[in-house]
Design a protein around this motif. Structure first.
Motif, PDB file in Angstrom:
ATOM      1  N   ASP A  79      -3.825   2.594 -23.680  1.00  0.00           N
ATOM      2  CA  ASP A  79      -4.073   2.822 -22.248  1.00  0.00           C
ATOM      3  C   ASP A  79      -3.853   1.543 -21.453  1.00  0.00           C
ATOM      4  O   ASP A  79      -3.298   1.565 -20.348  1.00  0.00           O
ATOM      5  N   LEU A  80      -4.294   0.410 -22.009  1.00  0.00           N
ATOM      6  CA  LEU A  80      -4.081  -0.879 -21.357  1.00  0.00           C
ATOM      7  C   LEU A  80      -2.590  -1.163 -21.203  1.00  0.00           C
ATOM      8  O   LEU A  80      -2.141  -1.602 -20.135  1.00  0.00           O
ATOM      9  N   GLU A  81      -1.827  -0.891 -22.247  1.00  0.00           N
ATOM     10  CA  GLU A  81      -0.382  -1.122 -22.193  1.00  0.00           C
ATOM     11  C   GLU A  81       0.261  -0.281 -21.086  1.00  0.00           C
ATOM     12  O   GLU A  81       1.102  -0.769 -20.330  1.00  0.00           O
ATOM     13  N   VAL A  82      -0.156   0.969 -20.963  1.00  0.00           N
ATOM     14  CA  VAL A  82       0.359   1.843 -19.903  1.00  0.00           C
ATOM     15  C   VAL A  82      -0.018   1.285 -18.534  1.00  0.00           C
ATOM     16  O   VAL A  82       0.811   1.218 -17.624  1.00  0.00           O
ATOM     17  N   LEU A  83      -1.277   0.868 -18.371  1.00  0.00           N
ATOM     18  CA  LEU A  83      -1.731   0.297 -17.111  1.00  0.00           C
ATOM     19  C   LEU A  83      -0.882  -0.907 -16.718  1.00  0.00           C
ATOM     20  O   LEU A  83      -0.405  -1.006 -15.578  1.00  0.00           O
ATOM     21  N   LEU A  84      -0.670  -1.827 -17.655  1.00  0.00           N
ATOM     22  CA  LEU A  84       0.097  -3.034 -17.355  1.00  0.00           C
ATOM     23  C   LEU A  84       1.553  -2.710 -17.041  1.00  0.00           C
ATOM     24  O   LEU A  84       2.163  -3.342 -16.171  1.00  0.00           O
ATOM     25  N   ASP A  85       2.110  -1.715 -17.717  1.00  0.00           N
ATOM     26  CA  ASP A  85       3.483  -1.282 -17.436  1.00  0.00           C
ATOM     27  C   ASP A  85       3.575  -0.701 -16.021  1.00  0.00           C
ATOM     28  O   ASP A  85       4.498  -1.012 -15.269  1.00  0.00           O
ATOM     29  N   LEU A  86       2.601   0.114 -15.643  1.00  0.00           N
ATOM     30  CA  LEU A  86       2.585   0.687 -14.294  1.00  0.00           C
ATOM     31  C   LEU A  86       2.423  -0.405 -13.238  1.00  0.00           C
ATOM     32  O   LEU A  86       3.061  -0.354 -12.180  1.00  0.00           O
ATOM     33  N   GLU A  87       1.599  -1.399 -13.530  1.00  0.00           N
ATOM     34  CA  GLU A  87       1.433  -2.500 -12.585  1.00  0.00           C
ATOM     35  C   GLU A  87       2.737  -3.280 -12.419  1.00  0.00           C
ATOM     36  O   GLU A  87       3.078  -3.697 -11.302  1.00  0.00           O
ATOM     37  N   ALA A  88       3.450  -3.491 -13.526  1.00  0.00           N
ATOM     38  CA  ALA A  88       4.735  -4.197 -13.442  1.00  0.00           C
ATOM     39  C   ALA A  88       5.721  -3.395 -12.595  1.00  0.00           C
ATOM     40  O   ALA A  88       6.432  -3.962 -11.755  1.00  0.00           O
ATOM     41  N   ARG A  89       5.747  -2.088 -12.786  1.00  0.00           N
ATOM     42  CA  ARG A  89       6.632  -1.234 -11.970  1.00  0.00           C
ATOM     43  C   ARG A  89       6.212  -1.271 -10.508  1.00  0.00           C
ATOM     44  O   ARG A  89       7.048  -1.302  -9.612  1.00  0.00           O
ATOM     45  N   GLU A  90       4.906  -1.269 -10.252  1.00  0.00           N
ATOM     46  CA  GLU A  90       4.396  -1.339  -8.886  1.00  0.00           C
ATOM     47  C   GLU A  90       4.838  -2.641  -8.224  1.00  0.00           C
ATOM     48  O   GLU A  90       5.253  -2.660  -7.061  1.00  0.00           O
ATOM     49  N   ALA A  91       4.766  -3.744  -8.975  1.00  0.00           N
ATOM     50  CA  ALA A  91       5.183  -5.042  -8.437  1.00  0.00           C
ATOM     51  C   ALA A  91       6.673  -5.036  -8.107  1.00  0.00           C
ATOM     52  O   ALA A  91       7.091  -5.577  -7.076  1.00  0.00           O
ATOM     53  N   GLU A  92       7.479  -4.421  -8.978  1.00  0.00           N
ATOM     54  CA  GLU A  92       8.918  -4.313  -8.716  1.00  0.00           C
ATOM     55  C   GLU A  92       9.175  -3.498  -7.457  1.00  0.00           C
ATOM     56  O   GLU A  92      10.003  -3.869  -6.624  1.00  0.00           O
ATOM     57  N   LEU A  93       8.466  -2.393  -7.297  1.00  0.00           N
ATOM     58  CA  LEU A  93       8.628  -1.563  -6.106  1.00  0.00           C
ATOM     59  C   LEU A  93       8.176  -2.305  -4.852  1.00  0.00           C
ATOM     60  O   LEU A  93       8.828  -2.208  -3.805  1.00  0.00           O
ATOM     61  N   ASP A  94       7.082  -3.042  -4.951  1.00  0.00           N
ATOM     62  CA  ASP A  94       6.624  -3.841  -3.817  1.00  0.00           C
ATOM     63  C   ASP A  94       7.703  -4.823  -3.383  1.00  0.00           C
ATOM     64  O   ASP A  94       7.956  -5.003  -2.182  1.00  0.00           O
ATOM     65  N   ALA A  95       8.349  -5.471  -4.359  1.00  0.00           N
ATOM     66  CA  ALA A  95       9.409  -6.438  -4.051  1.00  0.00           C
ATOM     67  C   ALA A  95      10.604  -5.739  -3.400  1.00  0.00           C
ATOM     68  O   ALA A  95      11.190  -6.256  -2.444  1.00  0.00           O
ATOM     69  N   GLN A  96      10.955  -4.561  -3.898  1.00  0.00           N
ATOM     70  CA  GLN A  96      12.066  -3.809  -3.314  1.00  0.00           C
ATOM     71  C   GLN A  96      11.747  -3.372  -1.889  1.00  0.00           C
ATOM     72  O   GLN A  96      12.591  -3.455  -0.993  1.00  0.00           O
ATOM     73  N   ILE A  97      10.534  -2.922  -1.666  1.00  0.00           N
ATOM     74  CA  ILE A  97      10.110  -2.506  -0.322  1.00  0.00           C
ATOM     75  C   ILE A  97      10.150  -3.691   0.633  1.00  0.00           C
ATOM     76  O   ILE A  97      10.624  -3.579   1.769  1.00  0.00           O
ATOM     77  N   ALA A  98       9.684  -4.844   0.185  1.00  0.00           N
ATOM     78  CA  ALA A  98       9.698  -6.041   1.029  1.00  0.00           C
ATOM     79  C   ALA A  98      11.131  -6.425   1.387  1.00  0.00           C
ATOM     80  O   ALA A  98      11.421  -6.758   2.545  1.00  0.00           O
ATOM     81  N   ALA A  99      12.031  -6.359   0.403  1.00  0.00           N
ATOM     82  CA  ALA A  99      13.433  -6.705   0.665  1.00  0.00           C
ATOM     83  C   ALA A  99      14.068  -5.714   1.638  1.00  0.00           C
ATOM     84  O   ALA A  99      14.791  -6.115   2.561  1.00  0.00           O
ATOM     85  N   LEU A 100      13.792  -4.431   1.462  1.00  0.00           N
ATOM     86  CA  LEU A 100      14.339  -3.428   2.368  1.00  0.00           C
ATOM     87  C   LEU A 100      13.761  -3.572   3.782  1.00  0.00           C
ATOM     88  O   LEU A 100      14.491  -3.445   4.777  1.00  0.00           O
ATOM     89  N   SER A 101      12.484  -3.872   3.881  1.00  0.00           N
ATOM     90  CA  SER A 101      11.849  -4.077   5.180  1.00  0.00           C
ATOM     91  C   SER A 101      12.491  -5.255   5.899  1.00  0.00           C
ATOM     92  O   SER A 101      12.728  -5.216   7.107  1.00  0.00           O
ATOM     93  N   GLU A 102      12.794  -6.286   5.146  1.00  0.00           N
ATOM     94  CA  GLU A 102      13.446  -7.472   5.716  1.00  0.00           C
ATOM     95  C   GLU A 102      14.858  -7.127   6.220  1.00  0.00           C
ATOM     96  O   GLU A 102      15.248  -7.535   7.310  1.00  0.00           O
TER      97      GLU A 102
END
Length: 109
Positions: A79-102
């Motif tokens: 479960d921890l591994e899944v959580l950390l994987d989802l967080e990594a994906r969330e961070a990637e999406l956050d970065a993509q959203i920031a770049a698109l917003s810019e």
């Protein structure tokens, strides 16, 4: 912006379940901090949280414990591994959203 979880493993020497937990985390490249569960203050804390076996694994997010367990528990580790994987994906999406917003902000000018 997403907050990443951190992992702390409270352990003691000559603890097969502690070693199994380290190996499981190491094989998956999951970083963790190790603290001595036999330290008197730490032991008092762990007992106050209802833990009486080693290792104790605590998962922190935003400075708060969001999950904890005692012993080598593969289901919890998975479960921890899944959580950390989802967080990594969330961070990637956050970065993509920031770049698109810019990009949108530059074109709007």
């Amino acid at each position: 912006m997403s907050t990443r979880s951190t992992v702390t493993v409270y352990s003691k020497s000559s603890c097969p379940q502690c070693t199994a937990t380290y190996r499981w985390l190491d094989r998956r490249g999951i970083p963790y901090e190790v603290l001595d569960a036999t330290d008197p203050e730490t032991l008092t804390y762990l007992r106050s949280e209802g833990h009486s076996a080693a290792p104790v694994v605590e998962v922190f997010r935003g400075g708060a414990v969001v999950r904890s367990w005692a012993g080598f528990r593969v289901g919890e580790l998975e479960d921890l591994e899944v959580l950390l994987d989802l967080e990594a994906r969330e961070a990637e999406l956050d970065a993509q959203i920031a770049a698109l917003s810019e990009q949108i902000a530059r074109h709007a000018v």
